[in-house]
Design an enzyme around this catalytic site. Structure first.
Site, PDB file in Angstrom:
ATOM      1  N   GLU A   1      13.346  -4.043  -6.119  1.00 49.10           N
ATOM      2  CA  GLU A   1      12.323  -3.581  -7.055  1.00 49.10           C
ATOM      3  C   GLU A   1      12.892  -2.555  -8.028  1.00 49.10           C
ATOM      4  O   GLU A   1      13.998  -2.032  -7.842  1.00 49.10           O
ATOM      5  CB  GLU A   1      11.152  -2.965  -6.293  1.00 49.10           C
ATOM      6  CG  GLU A   1      11.530  -1.742  -5.480  1.00 49.10           C
ATOM      7  CD  GLU A   1      10.346  -0.828  -5.211  1.00 49.10           C
ATOM      8  OE1 GLU A   1       9.823  -0.273  -6.189  1.00 49.10           O
ATOM      9  OE2 GLU A   1       9.981  -0.662  -4.036  1.00 49.10           O
TER      10      GLU A   1
ATOM     11  N   VAL B   1       6.157  -3.317  -5.282  1.00 52.12           N
ATOM     12  CA  VAL B   1       6.383  -4.324  -4.235  1.00 52.12           C
ATOM     13  C   VAL B   1       5.615  -5.601  -4.552  1.00 52.12           C
ATOM     14  O   VAL B   1       6.144  -6.713  -4.433  1.00 52.12           O
ATOM     15  CB  VAL B   1       5.987  -3.766  -2.856  1.00 52.12           C
ATOM     16  CG1 VAL B   1       5.965  -4.882  -1.805  1.00 52.12           C
ATOM     17  CG2 VAL B   1       6.953  -2.666  -2.422  1.00 52.12           C
TER      18      VAL B   1
ATOM     19  N   LYS C   1       4.789   4.047   4.523  1.00 47.25           N
ATOM     20  CA  LYS C   1       4.982   5.490   4.388  1.00 47.25           C
ATOM     21  C   LYS C   1       4.015   6.243   5.300  1.00 47.25           C
ATOM     22  O   LYS C   1       2.858   5.862   5.450  1.00 47.25           O
ATOM     23  CB  LYS C   1       4.797   5.898   2.932  1.00 47.25           C
ATOM     24  CG  LYS C   1       5.797   5.251   1.992  1.00 47.25           C
ATOM     25  CD  LYS C   1       5.546   5.643   0.552  1.00 47.25           C
ATOM     26  CE  LYS C   1       6.571   4.998  -0.378  1.00 47.25           C
ATOM     27  NZ  LYS C   1       6.380   3.553  -0.518  1.00 47.25           N
TER      28      LYS C   1
END
Length: 347
Positions: free
Chosen positions: A26, A108, A161
């Site tokens: 990415e 993403v 995360k």
């Protein structure tokens, strides 16, 4: 159906045509995840890790409205220098950015979509988005999850995360039919820490196992993807623990200051970087490189499995051809079965 307008680099196109492993990367991490010039050096180093691991890197971004699959150094430097001035592009933003001929850094979800359209099966990133804390009220759920539910690609990352609601993130992935496996562990990792407190739905212990799962995803044709969650390397675990402590402090600070919505993540990144004196950036870089090594190994194994399948299919087709021709064909084809060669023209 109109073919998508994609600028695929010669290196990537050659690898795809020859059945060699390709790994998508990415570009949001370049423009929004790191400052200049660390972002450019990291992007180049991660691409080199992919090449050294036996695959071809395909960093994906949009330049002047054109989606680029695989980028030259000058193109990487162009978006790295512009940094946050480059628009962050999710799937929903792709038509807008392309129509207006803007520059875009793919998240993403957008990277997954464009990679799949290009014929790339493995995508490496740092970590995925998910359900934000309080998401059951705000409905703040990352488009990354929806993309995984409708795009047949393997996303290799360090989990979700830790600022996210990981139990609810895993629940949404289950609802969307996404196959989730942790690499070498039974626990689902949480980016900077290998421990999230959540048991992983599945486990793989080698690139070959992960590639076999990806092969099943493609063969079934369900349309959904898979997630391979790789824990942070042991060497960076201590740094990861320090970053986790900083994240918790930054979350409390964000809450006390009333920071909400899409302002939370940029605030947390900057505060964590300050609280750890830059060590969070070092840990992040090492984490992404580790994901790149493992993702490249998975892509390499998957390409090898496809080559084996192609050879097996070719053998089956040859056997079927022999059966159709029968025992009277081959060198004696063209005349009556059992007829001497000299008499074929007269029979």
């Amino acid at each position: 159906m109109v073919e998508p307008r994609l600028e695929i680099s010669p290196e990537v196109q050659a690898a795809l045509s020859e059945g060699r492993p390709v790994v998508a990367l990415e570009s949001t991490i370049i423009t929004h995840g790191m400052p200049w010039p660390d972002n450019l050096s990291t992007a180049l180093e991660v691409e080199e890790v992919v090449r050294a691991s036996g695959a071809v890197p395909a960093t994906i971004a949009i330049i002047k409205g054109e989606p680029h699959i695989g980028m030259q150094r000058e193109q990487l430097e162009y978006i790295a220098r512009k940094g946050t001035a480059v628009q962050k592009v999710s799937r929903r933003d792709l038509p807008v950015v392309m129509a207006r001929q803007l520059d875009g850094a793919t998240t993403v979800s957008a990277t997954s979509a464009l990679a799949a359209l290009s014929g790339i099966h493995v995508f490496v990133t740092g970590g995925i988005g998910g359900v934000h804390r309080g998401g059951e009220v705000t409905m703040d759920i990352s488009a990354d999850l929806t993309e995984l539910g409708r795009t047949p690609i393997a996303v290799v990352c360090a989990g979700a995360k830790s600022i996210l609601d990981i139990p609810r993130t895993l629940e949404v992935l289950e609802t969307l039919g996404v196959a989730v496996a942790s690499y070498g562990t039974d626990e689902f990792p949480a980016f900077f820490t290998p421990r999230s407190g959540c048991r992983s739905p599945a486990r793989v212990d080698s690139p070959a196992e992960a590639a076999a799962m990806l092969d099943s995803v493609q063969r079934l044709g369900l349309g959904s993807g898979m997630l391979v969650a790789v824990p942070i390397p042991h060497e960076q675990a201590a740094e990861g623990d320090e970053v986790e402590t900083a994240i918790r402090a930054a979350l409390r600070e964000a809450d006390s200051r009333g920071i909400r919505g899409n302002e939370v993540t940029p605030f947390l990144l900057e505060r964590v970087r300050a609280l750890t004196r830059g060590r969070s950036l070092d840990a992040n870089i090492q984490l992404v490189k580790n994901n790149a090594r493992i993702g490249s190994a998975i892509a390499r194994e998957y390409a090898a499995q496809l080559r084996v399948q192609d050879r097996q299919q070719a053998l089956v087709l040859k056997q079927q051809e022999r059966l159709v021709k029968g025992p009277g064909t081959g060198a004696r084809a063209g005349g009556a079965a059992g007829a001497p060669p000299g008499l074929r023209s007269k029979l």
